[in-house]
Design an enzyme around this catalytic site. Sequence first.
Site, PDB file in Angstrom:
ATOM      1  CE1 TYR A  86      -4.346   1.257   0.598  1.00  0.00           C
ATOM      2  CE2 TYR A  86      -3.188   3.208   2.729  1.00  0.00           C
ATOM      3  CZ  TYR A  86      -4.122   2.739   1.196  1.00  0.00           C
ATOM      4  OH  TYR A  86      -5.018   3.587   0.661  1.00  0.00           O
ATOM      5  CE1 TYR A 313     -12.417  13.422  -2.231  1.00  0.00           C
ATOM      6  CE2 TYR A 313     -13.092  10.701  -0.479  1.00  0.00           C
ATOM      7  CZ  TYR A 313     -12.626  12.185  -0.325  1.00  0.00           C
ATOM      8  OH  TYR A 313     -12.882  12.632   0.803  1.00  0.00           O
TER       9      TYR A 313
END
Lengths: 382, 382
Positions: A86, A313
């Site tokens: 991540y 987003y």
Amino acid sequence: MLRQCATRLSRPSPLRAIAIRADCFATSSARRTDRAVIYAENGNPAEVLRVKSYDPLPPPPPGSVNIRFRLSPINPSDINVVQGVYPAKPTQQHVSGEDVFIGGNEGLAEVVDVGSNVDGLHKGDWVTLGKAQFGTWASTRVISAEDVIKLPAGGFSEVNAATINVNPPTAYNMLHQFVDLKEDDWVLQNGANSAVGQAVIQIAARKGIKTINFVRSRPDLDNLICSLTQLGATHVFTYDALSDKSLAKHVKQWTSKSPIRLLLNCVSGPDTTAMTRLLGDNAHLVSYGAMSKKPLSLPTSLFIFKNLTTHGYWQHRWYQEHSRQEREKLMRTLANLKLKEPEHEILDLSGEPSDEAATKRLRDTLTKIEAGFSKKVLLRLQ
Amino acid sequence: MLRQCATRLSRPSPLRAIAIRADCFATSSARRTDRAVIYAENGNPAEVLRVKSYDPLPPPPPGSVNIRFRLSPINPSDINVVQGVYPAKPTQQHVSGEDVFIGGNEGLAEVVDVGSNVDGLHKGDWVTLGKAQFGTWASTRVISAEDVIKLPAGGFSEVNAATINVNPPTAYNMLHQFVDLKEDDWVLQNGANSAVGQAVIQIAARKGIKTINFVRSRPDLDNLICSLTQLGATHVFTYDALSDKSLAKHVKQWTSKSPIRLLLNCVSGPDTTAMTRLLGDNAHLVSYGAMSKKPLSLPTSLFIFKNLTTHGYWQHRWYQEHSRQEREKLMRTLANLKLKEPEHEILDLSGEPSDEAATKRLRDTLTKIEAGFSKKVLLRLQ
């Protein structure tokens, strides 16, 4: 293709939320061992994560508060962080003589001690995190007062408060930042059964905005359609419907007065490409995930001749770019929306007699999540 | 990979532009036959287009002007319109007893007669079109005063004026609408040898903005690199460079103080995907063409974690959304930039004794364009 659903979900009443809080306050005086879920290096969560006890915190320094986590979700992105895949990374912490990372990005905590020079925070306040990758899988932490977001008193159930940090604000901001949507406007979304997707349906429905929702086909499809319809979904389809030519005609009829200007995407790949053909001119495609693990591939003509704009987003960025006041305002807005609690299971490790026993139960659950367990797991360490 | 180019192009002097105008005025008093390049139905331009004579126009009605086209380009998109594969369509016209379409979207015209109730336009003014697909391949047309854009007197050479309508404003607006670029900022573009690409290089260079330009490999690559460098290109690469890992390192070094925030795309396909990896955070990818005929395919992570936004740009839409005053202001801005004339060849049909002879020469040229003739062809009917 369109299924109807007659029953309506009963919403959690304010009384129920209060009852949950009262119960939680009652347990907060029990004997405690402070514990954290830590890892020394990235890897398979069911192998590298372990539970470790640590000494009670000293009083907080000026400008800081000590907080006690009540409930912290284990989100898919938390798994990715532990795996090391991540983009946002936690900072290393010192826990009982070891330099490690503490898992968890989201959670409900309660202020237990307030340092000097702290405004607007008091013992007993419910807070969530304004700082990403803080390490919420811990009994207690000290944190700068600027990095917590105070939740409105009585605004959320404990489960809603523990899961308010990422998905509901993602849904809310995606519905408000890109297109000025009015009553009877339309929103198209995929992954509609995701936590964000369900929040999108509910927030849109509260404003009279209609949603066309896509989900994967599955054995219990009728139940899913029923459940999303009860949340407020206008139409629910599987991706198979995208190869049915009549779909575009139906969508055109429904949206003739207000062509679709917002597509929320957490899937990407060919199904999402097909969905963009349902959009009107001047539409915005906002991506917040890519569950298909395929790229977002679009005909250039959509950009040039239909004036499509595509964005991403990331709630993490929103927190970075907004003040504590703006964050707390968003939480008050979300509290007023009274979103349904996500389907969840609580992994309560507070009664485990040893770190080893707690670690074993944690790893068993992580293995279950890895195998595709669909409910959200919420961790309670005390 | 980076080639240096020592010589600098001499720019056309204002005197030369005036000389061309004087010459053009001199020819404008010759005997005329009004002719248009028309087609009755879509198809292969070299088969369906033909030249047809028509009677002189009556005086213009109130609010309109009669204009005489001096020079009208044959652009690739004009070919697509005739083929019927372009999204914007012309309206049918009545030419000498036939209902047909007149080709051409761009061109330099001169006002020859002014109707009543027309402000700000006078006989002899140079104008271009604010209305798309008007049909510029004609000697004379009547047009609403609102649909012409007056060019600043002496601002452009005849060739620049005839090609000012689409490509230079596309380049200018793409450089100004999406990112607030300052001196020493960077722009990345592909198709850098296109008319828009060359205008981008020049406009950027005038503001001290640096450009990294990609072109296809070709036999005369060194000449092309030299010519683009003379226009002001900072770096020129072929797409092969994208598979060279050292490129990303170089780009990172050059742009370390100002990561690239604007990518202008008229190609799409895998090379454009590779180019997006050279962008910094919060970048904008603006597409105005898709010469590869492949989609624009991007990893969703670029949108979410690097906050990439992708847009389209279509000058046609800009004209629709802006007033005659705004259009004329843009033309004055472009005139001040003194862009280099595109490489061109003039197809002068004014001396052809018959419509048939003119049609034959036109079709020969269209066949040459179809075969890949690289210079811009400008049509002169009188």
